[in-house]
Design an enzyme around this catalytic site. Structure first.
Site, PDB file in Angstrom:
ATOM      1  N   TYR A  15       0.851  -1.185   0.000  1.00  0.00           N
ATOM      2  CA  TYR A  15       0.000   0.000   0.000  1.00  0.00           C
ATOM      3  C   TYR A  15       0.889   1.237   0.000  1.00  0.00           C
ATOM      4  O   TYR A  15       1.987   1.193  -0.522  1.00  0.00           O
ATOM      5  CB  TYR A  15      -1.020  -0.076   1.169  1.00  0.00           C
ATOM      6  CG  TYR A  15      -2.150   0.835   0.861  1.00  0.00           C
ATOM      7  CD1 TYR A  15      -2.912   0.656  -0.297  1.00  0.00           C
ATOM      8  CD2 TYR A  15      -2.417   1.946   1.647  1.00  0.00           C
ATOM      9  CE1 TYR A  15      -3.892   1.554  -0.655  1.00  0.00           C
ATOM     10  CE2 TYR A  15      -3.413   2.833   1.295  1.00  0.00           C
ATOM     11  CZ  TYR A  15      -4.138   2.638   0.156  1.00  0.00           C
ATOM     12  OH  TYR A  15      -5.105   3.529  -0.203  1.00  0.00           O
ATOM     13  N   ARG A  31      -8.025  10.625  -9.087  1.00  0.00           N
ATOM     14  CA  ARG A  31      -7.140  11.309  -8.124  1.00  0.00           C
ATOM     15  C   ARG A  31      -6.488  10.249  -7.248  1.00  0.00           C
ATOM     16  O   ARG A  31      -6.863  10.020  -6.109  1.00  0.00           O
ATOM     17  CB  ARG A  31      -7.955  12.311  -7.284  1.00  0.00           C
ATOM     18  CG  ARG A  31      -7.138  13.412  -6.681  1.00  0.00           C
ATOM     19  CD  ARG A  31      -7.155  13.380  -5.184  1.00  0.00           C
ATOM     20  NE  ARG A  31      -6.842  12.054  -4.666  1.00  0.00           N
ATOM     21  CZ  ARG A  31      -7.201  11.586  -3.483  1.00  0.00           C
ATOM     22  NH1 ARG A  31      -7.925  12.326  -2.673  1.00  0.00           N
ATOM     23  NH2 ARG A  31      -6.866  10.374  -3.063  1.00  0.00           N
ATOM     24  N   LYS A  73      -5.893  -1.928  -1.168  1.00  0.00           N
ATOM     25  CA  LYS A  73      -6.781  -1.696  -0.020  1.00  0.00           C
ATOM     26  C   LYS A  73      -7.438  -2.995   0.428  1.00  0.00           C
ATOM     27  O   LYS A  73      -7.558  -3.268   1.614  1.00  0.00           O
ATOM     28  CB  LYS A  73      -7.870  -0.685  -0.398  1.00  0.00           C
ATOM     29  CG  LYS A  73      -7.362   0.732  -0.387  1.00  0.00           C
ATOM     30  CD  LYS A  73      -8.211   1.637   0.476  1.00  0.00           C
ATOM     31  CE  LYS A  73      -7.316   2.693   1.096  1.00  0.00           C
ATOM     32  NZ  LYS A  73      -7.974   3.930   1.450  1.00  0.00           N
ATOM     33  N   GLU A 116     -13.160   5.255  -3.634  1.00  0.00           N
ATOM     34  CA  GLU A 116     -11.751   5.484  -3.324  1.00  0.00           C
ATOM     35  C   GLU A 116     -11.073   6.301  -4.424  1.00  0.00           C
ATOM     36  O   GLU A 116     -11.193   5.959  -5.608  1.00  0.00           O
ATOM     37  CB  GLU A 116     -11.072   4.112  -3.224  1.00  0.00           C
ATOM     38  CG  GLU A 116      -9.654   4.136  -2.795  1.00  0.00           C
ATOM     39  CD  GLU A 116      -9.497   4.568  -1.350  1.00  0.00           C
ATOM     40  OE1 GLU A 116     -10.365   4.253  -0.512  1.00  0.00           O
ATOM     41  OE2 GLU A 116      -8.509   5.238  -1.053  1.00  0.00           O
ATOM     42  N   ASP A 117     -10.398   7.370  -4.028  1.00  0.00           N
ATOM     43  CA  ASP A 117      -9.585   8.164  -4.961  1.00  0.00           C
ATOM     44  C   ASP A 117     -10.368   8.684  -6.165  1.00  0.00           C
ATOM     45  O   ASP A 117      -9.880   8.654  -7.305  1.00  0.00           O
ATOM     46  CB  ASP A 117      -8.347   7.367  -5.383  1.00  0.00           C
ATOM     47  CG  ASP A 117      -7.288   7.337  -4.269  1.00  0.00           C
ATOM     48  OD1 ASP A 117      -7.583   7.855  -3.171  1.00  0.00           O
ATOM     49  OD2 ASP A 117      -6.186   6.802  -4.479  1.00  0.00           O
ATOM     50  N   ASP A 122     -13.541   6.529   1.649  1.00  0.00           N
ATOM     51  CA  ASP A 122     -12.452   6.425   2.616  1.00  0.00           C
ATOM     52  C   ASP A 122     -11.599   7.689   2.668  1.00  0.00           C
ATOM     53  O   ASP A 122     -11.088   8.046   3.720  1.00  0.00           O
ATOM     54  CB  ASP A 122     -11.574   5.214   2.281  1.00  0.00           C
ATOM     55  CG  ASP A 122     -10.584   4.934   3.389  1.00  0.00           C
ATOM     56  OD1 ASP A 122     -11.043   4.819   4.544  1.00  0.00           O
ATOM     57  OD2 ASP A 122      -9.376   4.863   3.119  1.00  0.00           O
ATOM     58  N   ASP A 123     -11.442   8.357   1.518  1.00  0.00           N
ATOM     59  CA  ASP A 123     -10.615   9.571   1.492  1.00  0.00           C
ATOM     60  C   ASP A 123     -11.223  10.652   2.373  1.00  0.00           C
ATOM     61  O   ASP A 123     -10.512  11.477   2.938  1.00  0.00           O
ATOM     62  CB  ASP A 123     -10.476  10.093   0.060  1.00  0.00           C
ATOM     63  CG  ASP A 123      -9.981   9.003  -0.864  1.00  0.00           C
ATOM     64  OD1 ASP A 123      -8.929   8.435  -0.573  1.00  0.00           O
ATOM     65  OD2 ASP A 123     -10.681   8.695  -1.855  1.00  0.00           O
ATOM     66  N   ASN A 161       0.420  12.141   1.002  1.00  0.00           N
ATOM     67  CA  ASN A 161       1.051  10.965   0.416  1.00  0.00           C
ATOM     68  C   ASN A 161       1.347  11.210  -1.052  1.00  0.00           C
ATOM     69  O   ASN A 161       0.660  11.995  -1.677  1.00  0.00           O
ATOM     70  CB  ASN A 161       0.059   9.788   0.477  1.00  0.00           C
ATOM     71  CG  ASN A 161       0.182   9.020   1.754  1.00  0.00           C
ATOM     72  OD1 ASN A 161       1.260   8.754   2.228  1.00  0.00           O
ATOM     73  ND2 ASN A 161      -0.952   8.658   2.304  1.00  0.00           N
TER      74      ASN A 161
HETATM   75  P1  NAD Z   1      -7.895  16.707  -2.668  1.00  0.00           P
HETATM   76  O1  NAD Z   1      -7.473  16.815  -4.067  1.00  0.00           O
HETATM   77  O2  NAD Z   1      -9.336  16.495  -2.363  1.00  0.00           O
HETATM   78  O3  NAD Z   1      -7.465  18.031  -1.873  1.00  0.00           O
HETATM   79  C1  NAD Z   1      -6.245  18.701  -2.033  1.00  0.00           C
HETATM   80  C2  NAD Z   1      -6.463  20.122  -1.543  1.00  0.00           C
HETATM   81  O4  NAD Z   1      -5.217  20.791  -1.477  1.00  0.00           O
HETATM   82  C3  NAD Z   1      -7.358  20.957  -2.439  1.00  0.00           C
HETATM   83  O5  NAD Z   1      -8.302  21.621  -1.640  1.00  0.00           O
HETATM   84  C4  NAD Z   1      -6.415  21.985  -3.052  1.00  0.00           C
HETATM   85  O6  NAD Z   1      -7.049  23.230  -3.255  1.00  0.00           O
HETATM   86  C5  NAD Z   1      -5.375  22.108  -1.960  1.00  0.00           C
HETATM   87  N1  NAD Z   1      -4.098  22.615  -2.445  1.00  0.00           N
HETATM   88  C6  NAD Z   1      -3.441  22.291  -3.581  1.00  0.00           C
HETATM   89  N2  NAD Z   1      -2.297  22.997  -3.668  1.00  0.00           N
HETATM   90  C7  NAD Z   1      -2.226  23.753  -2.571  1.00  0.00           C
HETATM   91  C8  NAD Z   1      -1.274  24.697  -2.086  1.00  0.00           C
HETATM   92  N3  NAD Z   1      -0.166  24.984  -2.753  1.00  0.00           N
HETATM   93  N4  NAD Z   1      -1.525  25.285  -0.913  1.00  0.00           N
HETATM   94  C9  NAD Z   1      -2.634  25.006  -0.211  1.00  0.00           C
HETATM   95  N5  NAD Z   1      -3.572  24.136  -0.630  1.00  0.00           N
HETATM   96  C10 NAD Z   1      -3.362  23.515  -1.789  1.00  0.00           C
HETATM   97  O7  NAD Z   1      -7.054  15.558  -2.007  1.00  0.00           O
HETATM   98  P2  NAD Z   1      -7.316  14.831  -0.614  1.00  0.00           P
HETATM   99  O8  NAD Z   1      -8.109  13.590  -0.804  1.00  0.00           O
HETATM  100  O9  NAD Z   1      -7.837  15.802   0.361  1.00  0.00           O
HETATM  101  O10 NAD Z   1      -5.846  14.353  -0.263  1.00  0.00           O
HETATM  102  C11 NAD Z   1      -4.807  15.300  -0.069  1.00  0.00           C
HETATM  103  C12 NAD Z   1      -3.541  14.604   0.376  1.00  0.00           C
HETATM  104  O11 NAD Z   1      -3.745  13.946   1.606  1.00  0.00           O
HETATM  105  C13 NAD Z   1      -3.041  13.529  -0.587  1.00  0.00           C
HETATM  106  O12 NAD Z   1      -1.643  13.557  -0.629  1.00  0.00           O
HETATM  107  C14 NAD Z   1      -3.488  12.251   0.035  1.00  0.00           C
HETATM  108  O13 NAD Z   1      -2.671  11.163  -0.319  1.00  0.00           O
HETATM  109  C15 NAD Z   1      -3.326  12.596   1.489  1.00  0.00           C
HETATM  110  N6  NAD Z   1      -4.151  11.782   2.359  1.00  0.00           N
HETATM  111  C16 NAD Z   1      -3.534  11.143   3.392  1.00  0.00           C
HETATM  112  C17 NAD Z   1      -4.269  10.346   4.236  1.00  0.00           C
HETATM  113  C18 NAD Z   1      -3.625   9.670   5.398  1.00  0.00           C
HETATM  114  O14 NAD Z   1      -2.466   9.662   5.568  1.00  0.00           O
HETATM  115  N7  NAD Z   1      -4.360   9.069   6.269  1.00  0.00           N
HETATM  116  C19 NAD Z   1      -5.624  10.191   4.007  1.00  0.00           C
HETATM  117  C20 NAD Z   1      -6.224  10.862   2.941  1.00  0.00           C
HETATM  118  C21 NAD Z   1      -5.476  11.669   2.132  1.00  0.00           C
END
Ligand code: NAD
Length: 555
Positions: free
Chosen positions: A107, A160, A178, A249-250, A272-273, A412
């Site tokens: 993963y 995504r 997953k 997912e994603d 899940d996101d 991530n």
């Molecule tokens: P998403 O695309 O829904 O959201 C990303 C957000 O970041 C958007 O609102 C965008 O406007 C903002 N953004 C982009 N560039 C930016 C910048 N320069 N400054 C400020 N904001 C900015 O994605 P998501 O599902 O919310 O996931 C985001 C990240 O979190 C990913 O890397 C994902 O892998 C990670 N994530 C980690 C976990 C975990 O560790 N448990 C869980 C979910 C998501």
């Protein structure tokens, strides 16, 4: 003397041998060198295997030796997928006995690389591909899946993938990964797990031009045609697999929130996101508060990012505060978001719907550091997928504002992490209460060793899935995620906290999942959502349902 010389039946094994050969190529039955002498005779395997009979433990040692020789994590991902395709029980034994080593390969973060390279490293298909061309015949596609006891589907449209953007059909690595964790972490039986990619095309031009890309080489389906395909899939999936849990997912923001809103009151589904992330982050905050002694309602949380993860976490934090007696508006006012245009505030004309409920009254603020200085948060949570954004100055400011600043760098894969564990501890003099989205090694600073743990969704979704399947939950509710977060936090020990770990060790994941599943089933029962009978001792019941990777006996 041969069998024939002894006057015994001549090799009546033509069929048997073919059967043995087939068994060796069936990952659900294959035991490889672990087939016993008796089984080798009974199944027509004699001669098809080297003579020495091995234990599963010896096989595991062989797998690990080979794996550790491989030069990089992508090669290890390929090797583990091949093992999964060869010998399912051994694969799960390796994953379950070595979670810290293997989970980051099957993963995050390695799965991201595997998805990027999917068409180039492809060996055997796994999962179901439902494509834009299948509109009108999705029933037939689903009918081709060989197992009818499916209890959980993880589905992505690949738009995504982690923080890596649109990877189209390459996204299959995510549902496959997953669902491996559903089995490894919560004992959901492999036959109950169905990985699905909705291949609606990709807007990633480089991918479309890649001669080895395996998905549809067309632009993404959108609008009504997209919705119709998703609807046909959901309708058929729930018809062919009654009561199935569908985990989205994603998906990109513009579909993720919409689809969740559309289906959450119709079927057992979650994203899940949004919701899994929320529960794992809330659990981390609850653990951090055991150290600071503060109340949830007294926190001010500033998010870098305003997407699925950020608003999902903020919503669950709000729900948790409301459950503690805080008025909803006051609770919501504790969470602030920063997106790529600065602080999300009232009056900004460019805000997508999902951000608006966190647009509070405030003067515009252009960047994250200024927002930290202006709002003096007790916690910062990075979920923007932009690497290095928790700069030394951001971290030092948090350390100046708080005795124990809460710093979660959740993006991530590792390249997108807002800061490393070492950076977080160094800039705060070891005072940061840190959690990460990608794995980081322990950090030694000033004679103390900190063990940062991943706020990984894999702590939450497997247990939620097991609880939902075990109770036959008709819906998956936010209350279940709140219960899951509390159950996870309750499994963090004082020893964990003493070394700076806000989550339990992964080796305890099955125990954690049993408690989460029990908590989810308890909510299902209390809300009239359970459709299966459940005993009083829910934790023991969940344990009793868990798949074990032991070999079957055939003779
Ligand atoms: P998403 O695309 O829904 O959201 C990303 C957000 O970041 C958007 O609102 C965008 O406007 C903002 N953004 C982009 N560039 C930016 C910048 N320069 N400054 C400020 N904001 C900015 O994605 P998501 O599902 O919310 O996931 C985001 C990240 O979190 C990913 O890397 C994902 O892998 C990670 N994530 C980690 C976990 C975990 O560790 N448990 C869980 C979910 C998501």
């Amino acid at each position: 003397m041969s069998e024939q010389q002894r006057g015994e039946a001549p090799p009546a094994r033509v069929a048997g041998t073919a059967g043995g050969f087939t068994i060796l190529r069936d990952p659900t039955r294959n035991k490889g060198t672990a087939f016993t002498e008796a089984e080798r005779d009974a199944l027509g395997l004699r001669g098809l295997l080297p003579p020495r009979v091995c234990t599963q433990a010896e096989q595991e040692a062989r797998v690990l030796e080979n794996l550790r020789r491989l030069p990089d994590s992508l090669e290890k991902w390929i090797a583990l997928r091949a093992l999964h395709d060869r010998n399912e029980a051994l694969f799960y034994r390796v994953v379950m006995n070595n979670p810290d080593e293997i989970q980051p390969i099957i993963y995050t973060p390695t799965v991201g690389l595997a998805c990027q390279q999917y068409g180039h490293i492809f060996q055997r298909p796994r999962g179901l591909f439902v494509t834009a061309r299948d509109r009108g015949r999705v029933a037939r596609v689903l009918a081709n899946w060989p197992y009818r006891e499916v209890g959980i589907i993880v589905v992505t449209d690949g738009e995504r993938i982690l923080g890596l953007g649109d990877l189209g059909a390459n996204g299959m690595g995510i549902p496959v990964g997953k669902l491996s964790l559903y089995t490894a972490c919560a004992g959901v039986h492999p036959r109950q797990c169905l990985p699905v990619v909705l291949d609606v095309g990709t807007n990633n031009e480089a991918l479309r031009r890649d001669p080895l890309y395996l998905g549809l080489q067309q632009e993404r389906l959108c609008g009504a045609a997209y919705d119709e395909l998703v609807d046909e899939f959901v309708t058929e999936a729930t018809r062919q697999f009654p009561g199935v849990v569908v985990q989205f997912e994603d998906f990109a923001n513009h579909n993720a929130f919409r689809l969740l809103a559309k289906y959450r009151d119709r079927i057992a589904t979650f994203n899940d996101d949004i919701q899994g992330t929320a529960a794992v982050a809330l659990a981390g905050v609850l653990s951090a508060l055991r150290i600071t002694g503060g109340r949830l309602a007294d926190q001010r949380i500033l998010f870098l990012g305003a997407g699925e993860a950020a608003t999902g976490i903020a919503d669950l934090l709000t729900a948790a505060m409301v459950a503690e007696g805080v008025a909803e508006d006051a609770a919501r006012a504790k969470s602030w978001l920063v997106d790529s245009h600065g602080l999300v505030v009232k009056g900004r004309a460019d805000l997508a719907e999902h951000k608006r409920r966190y647009a509070h009254e405030h003067a515009p603020v252009a960047d994250f550091l200024s927002a930290v200085k202006a709002l003096a948060p007790t916690a910062i949570i990075g979920v923007a997928a932009v690497g290095g954004t928790f700069t030394r100055e951001v971290l030092a400011t948090m350390a100046a504002l708080n005795e124990r600043p809460i710093v979660f760098a959740l993006s991530n894969p590792t390249s997108k992490s807002e800061c490393t564990a070492a950076e977080a501890y160094a800039a705060t003099g070891g005072r940061a209460l840190f959690a990460c989205g990608s794995p980081f090694d322990p950090v030694t600073l000033g004679g103390r060793t900190f063990v940062p743990r991943q706020g990984n969704n894999s702590y939450i979704f497997p247990g939620v899935g097991l609880g939902a399947i075990a109770s036959g939950a008709r819906r998956i509710t936010d209350e279940m995620f709140l219960a899951a977060a509390r159950a996870l936090a309750s499994r963090v020990t004082e020893e964990d906290l003493a070394q700076g770990s806000l989550y339990p060790a992964l080796v305890r994941i099955r125990d954690v999942s049993a408690h989460i599943a029990a908590a989810v089933a308890a909510v299902a029962l209390s809300r009239g959502l359970a459709t299966k009978p459940l005993p009083d001792d829910l934790v023991a019941h969940m344990r009793s349902l868990m798949y074990e990777p032991a070999y079957a006996t055939y003779a």
